[in-house]
Design a protein around this motif. Structure first.
Motif, PDB file in Angstrom:
ATOM      1  N   LEU A 144      10.450 -11.714  16.440  1.00  0.00           N
ATOM      2  CA  LEU A 144      10.569 -10.641  17.427  1.00  0.00           C
ATOM      3  C   LEU A 144       9.977  -9.337  16.892  1.00  0.00           C
ATOM      4  N   LYS A 147       6.206  -9.476  17.042  1.00  0.00           N
ATOM      5  CA  LYS A 147       5.667  -9.349  18.398  1.00  0.00           C
ATOM      6  C   LYS A 147       5.821  -7.925  18.932  1.00  0.00           C
ATOM      7  N   LEU A 152       2.699  -5.643  24.411  1.00  0.00           N
ATOM      8  CA  LEU A 152       3.077  -6.948  24.950  1.00  0.00           C
ATOM      9  C   LEU A 152       2.634  -7.070  26.402  1.00  0.00           C
ATOM     10  N   PHE A 155       4.265 -13.288  29.675  1.00  0.00           N
ATOM     11  CA  PHE A 155       5.599 -13.848  29.475  1.00  0.00           C
ATOM     12  C   PHE A 155       6.334 -13.168  28.324  1.00  0.00           C
ATOM     13  N   LEU A 156       5.621 -12.898  27.222  1.00  0.00           N
ATOM     14  CA  LEU A 156       6.284 -12.268  26.068  1.00  0.00           C
ATOM     15  C   LEU A 156       6.835 -10.898  26.428  1.00  0.00           C
ATOM     16  N   HIS A 157       6.103 -10.149  27.242  1.00  0.00           N
ATOM     17  CA  HIS A 157       6.598  -8.849  27.698  1.00  0.00           C
ATOM     18  C   HIS A 157       7.891  -9.024  28.488  1.00  0.00           C
ATOM     19  N   PHE A 159       9.981 -11.601  28.488  1.00  0.00           N
ATOM     20  CA  PHE A 159      11.027 -12.166  27.634  1.00  0.00           C
ATOM     21  C   PHE A 159      11.661 -11.100  26.747  1.00  0.00           C
ATOM     22  N   CYS A 160      10.824 -10.317  26.070  1.00  0.00           N
ATOM     23  CA  CYS A 160      11.345  -9.269  25.186  1.00  0.00           C
ATOM     24  C   CYS A 160      12.056  -8.181  25.980  1.00  0.00           C
TER      25      CYS A 160
END
Length: 285
Positions: A144, A147, A152, A155-157, A159-160
């Motif tokens: 984490l 990343k 971001l 999806f990562l944006h 999710f985080c």
């Protein structure tokens, strides 16, 4: 204040001091985002193994009127301070596997001590479950942190963003219930009312957090539309849950508090969303 309270408060104080140290010695923005994200990750794990699977119980002896809420406060202390601060420390300062192993052994020792002092109790849980879980937990913190160290997208944006805003939403949802008994839920998952309330509150805040993320990420609509839709969703959810007999409000300000909370959560979500898009060098929107 007895031994139970002193042990939990002592761990909390040490954790806060360590968090301040981390912020002083590193990029405070990145450290705090990693910390809050790990709180969110821990809350989700705890919702499953603690709220729904009844793995263990805490005895901090801080909330006197309801043992279930007292135990929930102990769970919050663990997952909102002690564990995420340690995970952030390991990630921010890029500690190696020896450090990770040392921290896992340290927490296994603390868990054993708490069991011996009868200020914490296992049902089906085992100390080695904690050790295995912490191995993945600390490794996820490193992932984490890595990343979050850049802008971001996709999806990562999402999710985080969800990990970061969900503990904010969850804590402010449940803390008034624990201390002021403003509402309770009767979903039928558990016969104990407080246990049932704790479990359904997890479902509620996790679902609400998803709504905040989705609304925040819908770009074409103006802010007043987003706030109106968010407040209306919370108001409608409250009415529906009350009508079907799941939600029982006990004070006049209950519904207004959660509508205001939904608007505050949306504001926080949009701020964090823009921050994640722009990356670590941005200090303002």
């Amino acid at each position: 204040m007895d031994l139970n309270s002193l042990c939990y408060l002592g761990l909390g104080l040490i954790s806060m001091i360590l968090l301040i140290y981390i912020c002083i010695k590193s990029d405070v923005r990145l450290a705090l985002l990693t910390f809050i994200g790990m709180v969110g990750f821990g809350y989700i794990v705890e919702a499953v193994i603690y709220n729904f699977l009844s793995s263990y119980q805490y005895f901090p002896h801080i909330i006197k009127h309801e043992p279930v809420y007292d135990s929930a406060l102990g769970a919050i202390a663990s997952n909102a301070l002690t564990l995420p601060v340690t995970a952030t420390f390991l990630a921010v300062f890029r500690k190696n596997l020896l450090w990770v192993a040392f921290m896992i052994a340290l927490y296994a020792g603390i868990e054993w001590l708490f069991l011996e002092l009868h200020i914490y109790k296992h049902y089906w849980w085992k100390i080695y479950f904690t050790s295995i879980g912490l191995c993945f937990y600390f490794m996820f913190a490193k992932f984490l942190y890595h990343k979050l160290n850049g802008p971001l997208k996709g999806f990562l944006h999402t999710f985080c963003l969800y990990l970061i805003i969900s503990p904010f939403s969850g804590s402010l949802h449940f803390i008034p219930i624990m201390f002021f008994s403003n509402r309770y839920y009767e979903f039928g998952l558990f016969t104990n009312q407080a246990k049932d309330t704790t479990a359904f509150a997890s479902i509620f805040y996790l679902s609400a957090s998803l709504v905040y993320v989705l609304i925040a990420k819908i770009h074409p609509f103006p802010l007043w539309v987003k706030y109106s839709v968010t407040g209306l969703c919370m108001y409608s959810a409250t009415l529906i849950l009350s009508h079907v007999g799941i939600l029982h409000s006990l004070v006049w300000w209950d519904i207004w508090y959660y509508i205001a909370l939904s608007l505050l959560c949306l504001l926080f979500t949009m701020y964090i969303s823009k921050s994640l898009y722009k990356g670590p060098l941005t200090t303002r929107i």
